[in-house]
Design an enzyme around this catalytic site. Structure first.
Site, mmCIF file in Angstrom:
data_model
loop_
_atom_site.group_PDB
_atom_site.id
_atom_site.type_symbol
_atom_site.label_atom_id
_atom_site.label_comp_id
_atom_site.label_asym_id
_atom_site.label_seq_id
_atom_site.Cartn_x
_atom_site.Cartn_y
_atom_site.Cartn_z
ATOM 1 N N LYS A 107 11.886 -30.001 -18.585
ATOM 2 C CA LYS A 107 10.554 -30.573 -18.280
ATOM 3 C C LYS A 107 9.651 -30.582 -19.511
ATOM 4 O O LYS A 107 8.833 -31.466 -19.671
ATOM 5 C CB LYS A 107 9.857 -29.756 -17.173
ATOM 6 C CG LYS A 107 10.590 -29.767 -15.852
ATOM 7 C CD LYS A 107 9.889 -28.892 -14.836
ATOM 8 C CE LYS A 107 9.962 -27.425 -15.145
ATOM 9 N NZ LYS A 107 11.287 -26.808 -15.056
ATOM 10 N N GLY A 109 9.538 -21.293 -19.766
ATOM 11 C CA GLY A 109 9.757 -21.422 -21.198
ATOM 12 C C GLY A 109 10.050 -22.870 -21.478
ATOM 13 O O GLY A 109 11.106 -23.378 -21.121
ATOM 14 N N HIS A 110 9.080 -23.576 -22.029
ATOM 15 C CA HIS A 110 9.245 -25.011 -22.252
ATOM 16 C C HIS A 110 9.393 -25.271 -23.757
ATOM 17 O O HIS A 110 8.532 -24.867 -24.535
ATOM 18 C CB HIS A 110 8.043 -25.767 -21.676
ATOM 19 C CG HIS A 110 7.931 -25.623 -20.180
ATOM 20 N ND1 HIS A 110 6.772 -25.838 -19.478
ATOM 21 C CD2 HIS A 110 8.849 -25.278 -19.258
ATOM 22 C CE1 HIS A 110 6.996 -25.638 -18.181
ATOM 23 N NE2 HIS A 110 8.248 -25.298 -18.041
ATOM 24 N N THR A 111 10.488 -25.922 -24.134
ATOM 25 C CA THR A 111 10.753 -26.148 -25.560
ATOM 26 C C THR A 111 10.454 -27.593 -25.928
ATOM 27 O O THR A 111 10.840 -28.513 -25.219
ATOM 28 C CB THR A 111 12.245 -25.842 -25.863
ATOM 29 O OG1 THR A 111 12.528 -24.542 -25.353
ATOM 30 C CG2 THR A 111 12.537 -25.887 -27.346
ATOM 31 N N ASP A 163 14.515 -24.996 -15.922
ATOM 32 C CA ASP A 163 15.260 -25.308 -17.157
ATOM 33 C C ASP A 163 15.886 -26.692 -17.146
ATOM 34 O O ASP A 163 16.933 -26.923 -17.763
ATOM 35 C CB ASP A 163 16.367 -24.261 -17.419
ATOM 36 C CG ASP A 163 15.798 -22.866 -17.463
ATOM 37 O OD1 ASP A 163 14.722 -22.695 -18.042
ATOM 38 O OD2 ASP A 163 16.422 -21.958 -16.895
ATOM 39 N N GLN A 182 9.114 -24.009 -13.417
ATOM 40 C CA GLN A 182 10.285 -23.678 -12.572
ATOM 41 C C GLN A 182 10.850 -24.954 -11.915
ATOM 42 O O GLN A 182 10.654 -26.029 -12.424
ATOM 43 C CB GLN A 182 9.946 -22.608 -11.527
ATOM 44 C CG GLN A 182 9.724 -21.220 -12.133
ATOM 45 C CD GLN A 182 8.340 -21.023 -12.708
ATOM 46 O OE1 GLN A 182 7.347 -21.335 -12.071
ATOM 47 N NE2 GLN A 182 8.249 -20.502 -13.908
HETATM 48 P P1 IMP Z 1 10.231 -14.471 -11.804
HETATM 49 O O1 IMP Z 1 9.563 -15.790 -11.675
HETATM 50 O O2 IMP Z 1 10.136 -13.870 -13.192
HETATM 51 O O3 IMP Z 1 9.813 -13.503 -10.737
HETATM 52 O O4 IMP Z 1 11.813 -14.701 -11.575
HETATM 53 C C1 IMP Z 1 12.337 -15.068 -10.314
HETATM 54 C C2 IMP Z 1 13.550 -15.971 -10.475
HETATM 55 O O5 IMP Z 1 13.149 -17.217 -11.001
HETATM 56 C C3 IMP Z 1 14.606 -15.451 -11.464
HETATM 57 O O6 IMP Z 1 15.885 -15.883 -11.026
HETATM 58 C C4 IMP Z 1 14.252 -16.145 -12.757
HETATM 59 O O7 IMP Z 1 15.342 -16.236 -13.638
HETATM 60 C C5 IMP Z 1 13.817 -17.496 -12.240
HETATM 61 N N1 IMP Z 1 12.857 -18.194 -13.101
HETATM 62 C C6 IMP Z 1 11.522 -17.991 -13.162
HETATM 63 N N2 IMP Z 1 10.959 -18.851 -14.021
HETATM 64 C C7 IMP Z 1 11.950 -19.627 -14.498
HETATM 65 C C8 IMP Z 1 11.967 -20.735 -15.391
HETATM 66 O O8 IMP Z 1 10.952 -21.192 -15.928
HETATM 67 N N3 IMP Z 1 13.188 -21.292 -15.617
HETATM 68 C C9 IMP Z 1 14.319 -20.844 -15.007
HETATM 69 N N4 IMP Z 1 14.346 -19.819 -14.154
HETATM 70 C C10 IMP Z 1 13.158 -19.211 -13.902
#
Ligand code: IMP
Length: 436
Positions: free
Chosen positions: A15, A39-41, A12, A220
């Site tokens: 990017k 989630g890319h805005t 977040d 991420q």
């Molecule tokens: P998962 O990737 O859904 O298994 O989540 C694992 C951890 O990574 C959790 O704390 C999520 O909130 C975090 N997470 C996964 N993808 C994102 C992202 O794109 N942005 C922010 N946090 C993420």
């Protein structure tokens, strides 16, 4: 030019906006990790686009690639492609045959696994990411190309069910007819994607050989990396720059610029250590100022002050050349601004980022206070760095001095045009644009 955009915090960082901003200067944009958890805005020409699977460069680059390192929900991908086409985007989409498939069963498993973890839960996005990577490494995973072969798909779904029956036996998928129904619909979604499925590592190499410029878009952030992040409160893939090699098949040796994206403050969704976390009223104020609610899940994000020791580490791990700083305008509205300068243990500075609650227990953060700069009107500032308030420029100077990296991009607000380019990066991107 071959470049990569990566998040240097907990995801977040913004990017999506940076990738979209850069993408008209690149012919090809590639994603190489994660899936619908991202989630890319992007806000462009008065419209807001939210990307989860297709690269954020899709609106402007010629070719976008979803690499083999990704895990893909084919239902969600078809919807995203449809809405992209409906908004007039015609970029060529290539999907790796070898990317892994997230099925509805994996999403149920994600929720079930979290409930088994109980107090140790990660706070995942419930998008089936972990269970799909588990199957990949157990060598029982379903690859995108398998969607085209109904019999194979059915057999693989039965194997996964048998392996994970204990968790699934109370779910709708305990019924073989439901599994067959899922197989049929997955097969249908796969057939819709058939023309996009390629050995993308070969296509990518050919694009490179033809002289195309390529931008890799990380999902991420480094502190969510499965190896180097705050394990186990991480995602299930590698999120470092080096991961682009295994997640796309393209050699990291040819990447000329690594652009590290840093939000002017920190945020994190889900559980786990967060050294500079800001709680209470100040935390709420920053969260509301930044509208820090997850793009994928809508969950409130935890927020905190900029953590320079963490950034020193993530810059090194990604071999970052230049920084992109986002949300500077948001931070300026706080009545008081702090920056974490050093980690201290027993009164002495430590040069690493402790990676567990136990190790972090005795760690204190040495903060510096900075003067707030108040409201910035991005439209007034335009692309002129000098038009930023002096206090905001002092904040940038502190980052550059402490991290020994240039801030080459400053993003204000959400709109694409409110982005300032500086220094060497500006020059090389202008040269690149002249070529594309
Ligand atoms: P998962 O990737 O859904 O298994 O989540 C694992 C951890 O990574 C959790 O704390 C999520 O909130 C975090 N997470 C996964 N993808 C994102 C992202 O794109 N942005 C922010 N946090 C993420």
């Amino acid at each position: 030019m071959i470049a990569a955009v990566l998040g240097l915090q907990f995801g977040d960082e913004g990017k999506g906006k940076i990738t979209d901003f850069l993408s008209d200067k690149f012919n090809v944009v590639v994603r190489f990790n994660g899936g619908g958890n991202a989630g890319h805005t992007v806000v462009a020409q008065g419209k807001t686009y939210k990307f989860h699977l297709v690269p954020s460069g899709s609106l402007r680059s010629e070719v976008v690639i979803l690499g083999n390192g990704m895990v893909i929900d084919p239902f969600a991908l078809n919807q995203e492609i449809e809405s992209l086409r409906a908004s007039g985007c015609s970029s060529k989409i290539l999907i790796s045959k070898m990317a892994h498939v997230v099925t509805p069963m994996h999403k149920i498993l994600d929720i079930k696994e979290e409930s088994v973890r109980s107090k140790m839960n990660i706070g995942t996005t419930a998008q089936g990411i972990g269970p799909t990577y588990e199957d990949k490494y157990a060598r029982t995973g379903i690859r995108m190309v398998d969607l085209l072969d109904y019999e194979l798909l059915r057999d693989k779904i039965e194997i996964i069910y048998r392996m994970k029956e204990n968790l699934l036996k109370d779910s709708e998928f305990s019924d073989v007819l439901k599994r067959e129904e899922m197989t049929r619909s997955l097969h249908g979604e796969g057939l819709k994607l058939a023309d996009f499925l390629k050995y993308t590592e070969i296509e990518l190499y050919e694009l490179y050989a033809a002289g195309k410029s390529i931008l890799f878009e990380g999902a991420q952030g480094t502190m969510l990396d499965i190896d180097f992040g705050m394990y186990p409160f991480v995602t299930s893939s590698n999120a470092l720059s080096g991961a682009l090699m295994m997640g796309s098949g393209f050699t990291f040796r040819k990447v000329q610029r690594v652009i590290g994206v840093v939000k002017a403050y920190m945020s994190r969704v889900g559980s786990g250590p967060f050294p500079t976390e800001l709680t209470g009223d100040d935390g709420k104020r920053l969260r509301d100022l930044g509208n820090e609610y997850g793009t994928t899940t809508g969950r409130p994000r935890r927020v905190g002050w900029l953590d320079l020791p963490m950034l020193r580490y993530t810059i090194r791990m990604n071999d970052v050349d230049v920084l992109a700083l986002t949300r500077l305008d948001t931070l300026g509205l706080m009545p008081e601004i702090k920056v974490g300068l050093r980690y201290l243990k027993d009164g002495r500075e430590i040069s690493y980022v402790p990676r567990s609650y136990q190790e972090l227990a005795g760690v204190k953060i040495d903060y510096i206070s900075m003067k707030p700069w108040g409201r910035i009107d991005p439209d007034e500032v335009g692309n002129d760095y000098e038009a930023l308030p002096k206090e905001a420029r002092d904040y940038v100077a502190l980052i550059e001095r402490e991290l020994k990296k240039t801030v080459g991009i400053i993003s204000l607000g959400e709109k694409r045009e409110n982005t300032i380019l500086r220094g060497d990066l500006k020059i090389s991107l202008e040269e690149l644009q002249a070529k594309t």
